[in-house]
Design a protein around this motif. Structure first.
Motif, PDB file in Angstrom:
ATOM      1  N   SER A   1      50.854 -22.188 -45.270  1.00  0.00           N
ATOM      2  CA  SER A   1      49.712 -23.295 -45.807  1.00  0.00           C
ATOM      3  C   SER A   1      50.224 -24.820 -46.097  1.00  0.00           C
ATOM      4  CB  SER A   1      49.079 -22.529 -47.139  1.00  0.00           C
ATOM      5  OG  SER A   1      48.472 -21.359 -46.912  1.00  0.00           O
ATOM      6  N   ALA A   2      51.619 -24.682 -46.523  1.00  0.00           N
ATOM      7  CA  ALA A   2      52.032 -26.160 -46.643  1.00  0.00           C
ATOM      8  C   ALA A   2      52.150 -26.954 -45.427  1.00  0.00           C
ATOM      9  CB  ALA A   2      53.569 -26.185 -47.142  1.00  0.00           C
ATOM     10  N   ILE A   3      52.506 -26.035 -44.216  1.00  0.00           N
ATOM     11  CA  ILE A   3      52.320 -26.862 -42.958  1.00  0.00           C
ATOM     12  C   ILE A   3      51.087 -27.412 -42.621  1.00  0.00           C
ATOM     13  CG2 ILE A   3      52.925 -26.590 -40.529  1.00  0.00           C
ATOM     14  CD1 ILE A   3      55.149 -24.657 -41.234  1.00  0.00           C
ATOM     15  N   VAL A   4      50.207 -26.603 -42.654  1.00  0.00           N
ATOM     16  CA  VAL A   4      48.830 -26.943 -42.151  1.00  0.00           C
ATOM     17  C   VAL A   4      48.326 -28.084 -42.978  1.00  0.00           C
ATOM     18  CG1 VAL A   4      46.405 -26.028 -42.163  1.00  0.00           C
ATOM     19  CG2 VAL A   4      48.218 -24.412 -41.496  1.00  0.00           C
ATOM     20  N   ASN A   5      48.545 -27.946 -44.295  1.00  0.00           N
ATOM     21  CA  ASN A   5      48.166 -29.192 -45.355  1.00  0.00           C
ATOM     22  C   ASN A   5      48.676 -30.454 -44.826  1.00  0.00           C
ATOM     23  OD1 ASN A   5      46.591 -28.101 -47.026  1.00  0.00           O
ATOM     24  ND2 ASN A   5      48.008 -26.843 -48.173  1.00  0.00           N
ATOM     25  N   MET A   6      49.869 -30.448 -44.636  1.00  0.00           N
ATOM     26  CA  MET A   6      50.604 -31.697 -44.107  1.00  0.00           C
ATOM     27  C   MET A   6      50.099 -32.102 -42.762  1.00  0.00           C
ATOM     28  SD  MET A   6      54.637 -31.335 -45.257  1.00  0.00           S
ATOM     29  CE  MET A   6      55.080 -29.614 -44.402  1.00  0.00           C
ATOM     30  N   ALA A   7      49.652 -31.181 -41.765  1.00  0.00           N
ATOM     31  CA  ALA A   7      49.454 -31.596 -40.630  1.00  0.00           C
ATOM     32  C   ALA A   7      47.736 -32.140 -40.864  1.00  0.00           C
ATOM     33  CB  ALA A   7      49.246 -30.437 -39.491  1.00  0.00           C
ATOM     34  N   VAL A   8      47.091 -31.517 -41.709  1.00  0.00           N
ATOM     35  CA  VAL A   8      45.667 -31.907 -41.820  1.00  0.00           C
ATOM     36  C   VAL A   8      45.844 -33.660 -42.135  1.00  0.00           C
ATOM     37  CG1 VAL A   8      43.546 -31.899 -43.135  1.00  0.00           C
ATOM     38  CG2 VAL A   8      44.627 -29.816 -41.840  1.00  0.00           C
ATOM     39  N   ASN A   9      46.486 -33.651 -43.484  1.00  0.00           N
ATOM     40  CA  ASN A   9      46.857 -35.123 -43.728  1.00  0.00           C
ATOM     41  C   ASN A   9      47.333 -35.882 -42.692  1.00  0.00           C
ATOM     42  OD1 ASN A   9      46.598 -35.643 -46.891  1.00  0.00           O
ATOM     43  ND2 ASN A   9      47.044 -33.531 -46.701  1.00  0.00           N
ATOM     44  N   ALA A  10      47.991 -35.577 -41.878  1.00  0.00           N
ATOM     45  CA  ALA A  10      48.551 -36.487 -40.795  1.00  0.00           C
ATOM     46  C   ALA A  10      47.686 -36.517 -39.807  1.00  0.00           C
ATOM     47  CB  ALA A  10      49.837 -35.677 -40.012  1.00  0.00           C
ATOM     48  N   ARG A  11      46.909 -35.871 -39.530  1.00  0.00           N
ATOM     49  CA  ARG A  11      45.594 -35.943 -38.656  1.00  0.00           C
ATOM     50  C   ARG A  11      44.571 -36.899 -39.353  1.00  0.00           C
ATOM     51  NH1 ARG A  11      41.289 -31.594 -39.125  1.00  0.00           N
ATOM     52  NH2 ARG A  11      40.980 -32.627 -41.153  1.00  0.00           N
ATOM     53  N   ASP A  12      44.210 -36.733 -40.425  1.00  0.00           N
ATOM     54  CA  ASP A  12      43.382 -37.935 -41.026  1.00  0.00           C
ATOM     55  C   ASP A  12      43.847 -39.461 -40.880  1.00  0.00           C
ATOM     56  OD1 ASP A  12      41.770 -35.575 -41.450  1.00  0.00           O
ATOM     57  OD2 ASP A  12      42.176 -35.505 -43.578  1.00  0.00           O
ATOM     58  N   ALA A  13      45.266 -39.406 -41.059  1.00  0.00           N
ATOM     59  CA  ALA A  13      45.750 -40.669 -40.869  1.00  0.00           C
ATOM     60  C   ALA A  13      45.912 -41.350 -39.531  1.00  0.00           C
ATOM     61  CB  ALA A  13      47.246 -40.827 -41.263  1.00  0.00           C
ATOM     62  N   MET A  14      45.506 -40.551 -38.321  1.00  0.00           N
ATOM     63  CA  MET A  14      45.472 -40.857 -36.996  1.00  0.00           C
ATOM     64  C   MET A  14      44.039 -40.577 -36.449  1.00  0.00           C
ATOM     65  SD  MET A  14      49.310 -39.212 -35.603  1.00  0.00           S
ATOM     66  CE  MET A  14      48.743 -37.732 -36.298  1.00  0.00           C
ATOM     67  N   ALA A  15      42.915 -41.460 -37.080  1.00  0.00           N
ATOM     68  CA  ALA A  15      41.647 -41.352 -36.628  1.00  0.00           C
ATOM     69  C   ALA A  15      41.343 -41.895 -35.100  1.00  0.00           C
ATOM     70  CB  ALA A  15      40.725 -42.174 -37.472  1.00  0.00           C
ATOM     71  N   GLN A  16      42.161 -42.566 -34.750  1.00  0.00           N
ATOM     72  CA  GLN A  16      42.218 -42.979 -33.067  1.00  0.00           C
ATOM     73  C   GLN A  16      43.086 -42.364 -32.327  1.00  0.00           C
ATOM     74  OE1 GLN A  16      39.739 -45.266 -32.843  1.00  0.00           O
ATOM     75  NE2 GLN A  16      39.507 -45.358 -34.866  1.00  0.00           N
ATOM     76  N   GLY A  17      43.818 -41.183 -32.800  1.00  0.00           N
ATOM     77  CA  GLY A  17      44.685 -40.339 -32.144  1.00  0.00           C
ATOM     78  C   GLY A  17      46.145 -40.802 -32.172  1.00  0.00           C
ATOM     79  N   GLY A  18      47.004 -39.890 -32.052  1.00  0.00           N
ATOM     80  CA  GLY A  18      48.661 -40.343 -32.189  1.00  0.00           C
ATOM     81  C   GLY A  18      49.355 -39.131 -32.024  1.00  0.00           C
ATOM     82  N   LYS A  19      50.597 -38.952 -32.287  1.00  0.00           N
ATOM     83  CA  LYS A  19      51.484 -38.148 -32.255  1.00  0.00           C
ATOM     84  C   LYS A  19      51.720 -37.276 -33.704  1.00  0.00           C
ATOM     85  CE  LYS A  19      53.930 -39.943 -28.167  1.00  0.00           C
ATOM     86  NZ  LYS A  19      55.255 -40.287 -27.632  1.00  0.00           N
ATOM     87  N   LEU A  20      52.084 -36.016 -33.694  1.00  0.00           N
ATOM     88  CA  LEU A  20      52.521 -35.278 -34.624  1.00  0.00           C
ATOM     89  C   LEU A  20      53.768 -34.576 -34.309  1.00  0.00           C
ATOM     90  CD1 LEU A  20      52.006 -34.685 -37.522  1.00  0.00           C
ATOM     91  CD2 LEU A  20      50.785 -32.453 -36.731  1.00  0.00           C
TER      92      LEU A  20
END
Length: 528
Positions: free
Chosen positions: A267-286
């Motif tokens: 769940s921690a991994i998913v939460n951090m990934a979702v926050n990262a996604r929201d910071a890359m509205a135009q796309g990017g790398k994770l």
């Protein structure tokens, strides 16, 4: 008067005594005339600024000053001569000095004046206060971390108490709704009941999240392998992130086991990934990374909440918008969010924080506006694991072959000073620069440098990659090693590979530094 008394009071003897005092003084002492031109310097001045006396005498004293003091100095003297208003004479203050190699340092300057043979002179006494400032900076950072830790602890206690009481209220609500359900016969009443039960279920989920942050949730801890858990959630993460986000993993082989709740870890991994996604509205790398870490006493300065020992590290890095320091310092607080209303509860990262703390670990965050964010989770190595790997990692803390000169380019004063100490411990000669332009100026002057060790992201208009490119143009054959808190893929990974530039990830161990430097120094020169 006796002959001996006359001899000891003669001008020649008094001048010799004065020279002896000046030459033996540990304080830098400079005399200038009314125009600001240097008349005399003592040996301490030469040692402090790196100039020989012959290079300084006759020069304007502002050569020893960085901007803005350099541009303003002549105006100070002219203003004092015209008005008699003292801004520093007889008062003293803390300013900055500039060495011959272009580096700056904090100093305390006290100035006095005297007249001789009808001319006015000024004497400056200069104390290097770098060590004191380092201690003060470290103390302020420790106080900030302690205050943040105490705040999070207090918020956790308050949150846990509220969640506990709220759970009791929910129990009464849901229990009575269950008792009421069989008594409702019409569809409209049952629909209203269903809405109330759904709301109660959401309230229960909310309290569960709050209890996780407060470290009061039951943990079903097991010995787990980080790499296996990361692989198990990769497919789900790709669906969650969407096609506009590129997901990659960098999993170190033979990562140590740790003890944690596998469900909460995922769940921690998913939460951090979702926050990262929201910071890359135009796309990017994770990028998701794992590795082993051994923290010694030196690392305690930067990870004061982690005792020395062996840890496994999970890092999630994104190429998103990044965040300013005031936001970064609050991201783990419950209900804190920068998203628009309705797009987040502000509990995702708070849950991550609580889970890691309850597991005996620590969380750090590294972020700069416009450059993305990296969140690092550190969890203790599981008991009973062999420590042979750690011992092996420490055996290369020095390098008997180290003879080269390394130029350290780092804007963070504390990190730069730690790096210098480490390099000297290995055996290297070290020069330092606080930004890219200063480093290039040193190379342009012809300072002997074998390798440039530079941070990737710095102020001053030049990135570490740009410093590397220009350094190779100015001095073909020079070696370069980059360092960054971000994953290599997020700091122009493709370009770095083409340009044969390696990145040493922060935080790194002494053995990692030794190995990275030796590898780069052993490489054939890069094509310019």
């Amino acid at each position: 008067m006796s002959q001996n008394a006359a001899e000891t009071s003669s001008p020649a003897v008094q001048a010799a005594k004065l020279r002896g005092i000046l030459e033996s003084a540990v304080t830098a002492i400079i005399t200038i005339d009314h125009r600001g031109l240097i008349e005399t310097v003592n040996p301490a001045t030469e040692r402090l600024f790196g100039y020989g006396a012959a290079e300084l005498i006759g020069q304007n004293v502002k050569v020893l000053m960085p901007q803005p003091y350099r541009a303003e100095h002549d105006g100070y003297i002219a203003n004092y001569a015209g008005t008699g208003v003292k801004k520093i004479i007889g008062i003293g203050r803390e300013v900055s000095g500039r060495r011959k190699d272009g580096t700056t340092f904090p100093l305390h300057l006290s100035v006095s004046e005297f007249d001789a043979e009808g001319r006015r002179y000024f004497t400056g006494m200069i104390h290097d206060i770098s060590d004191r400032q380092h201690v003060e900076d470290a103390l302020r950072e420790s106080e900030r971390q302690l205050a943040q830790s105490q705040k999070m602890e207090a918020v956790g206690q308050l949150t846990g108490g509220i969640a506990h009481d709220f759970n009791n209220l929910l129990l009464v609500v849901t229990g009575n709704l269950e008792l009421l359900e069989p008594r409702l016969l019409d569809d409209e009443s049952r629909a209203l009941l269903k809405e109330a039960q759904d709301a109660a279920a959401l309230g229960s989920k909310l309290t569960d999240q709050l209890l996780t942050f407060a470290r009061r949730r039951h943990m079903d801890a097991h010995v787990i392998q980080l790499n296996d858990l990361v692989v198990s959630v990769t497919d789900m993460l790709r669906r969650t992130l969407g096609e506009h986000i590129t997901l990659s993993t960098s999993l170190a082989p033979e990562v140590w086991a740790t003890r944690a709740d596998p469900g909460q870890f995922q769940s921690a991994i998913v939460n951090m990934a979702v926050n990262a996604r929201d910071a890359m509205a135009q796309g990017g790398k994770l990028v998701v990374e794992t590795r082993n870490m051994v923290f010694d006493e030196q690392h305690a300065d930067f990870h004061s909440e982690l005792p020395p020992g062996e840890y496994v590290q999970l890092s999630i890095s994104d190429s998103g918008t990044g965040m300013p320091p005031d936001v970064r310092d609050r991201v783990f607080e419950p209900f804190f969010t920068t998203k628009e209303k309705g797009r987040g509860t502000g509990l995702g990262l708070a849950m991550v924080y609580g889970f890691v703390k309850q597991s005996g670990g620590h969380v750090t965050i590294y972020s700069e506006v416009g450059h993305g964010t990296t969140i690092n989770l550190y969890l203790p190595r599981a008991d009973g694991a062999s420590v042979e790997d750690a011992a092996g990692a420490k055996k290369a803390d020095t390098d008997t072959r180290a003879r080269e000169t390394i130029l350290v380019v780092e804007d963070d004063e504390r990190v730069r000073q730690l790096t210098i100490k480490r390099l000297k411990l290995i055996g290297y000669q070290v020069l330092e620069a606080h930004d890219g332009p200063s480093a290039l100026e040193m190379l342009r002057r012809g300072d002997e440098v074998d390798l440039v060790f530079t941070d990737v992201i710095m102020p001053g208009g030049l990135s570490g990659r740009e410093v590397a490119i220009r350094a190779r143009e100015m001095k073909p054959g020079i070696k370069v090693l980059l360092t960054s808190g971000y994953a290599e893929e997020l700091v122009h990974g493709d370009e770095l590979q083409r340009e044969r530039l390696k990145v040493l990830r922060k935080p790194y161990q002494q053995a990692d530094l030794v190995a990275a430097l030796r590898d780069v120094l052993a490489e054939p020169p890069a094509a310019s």
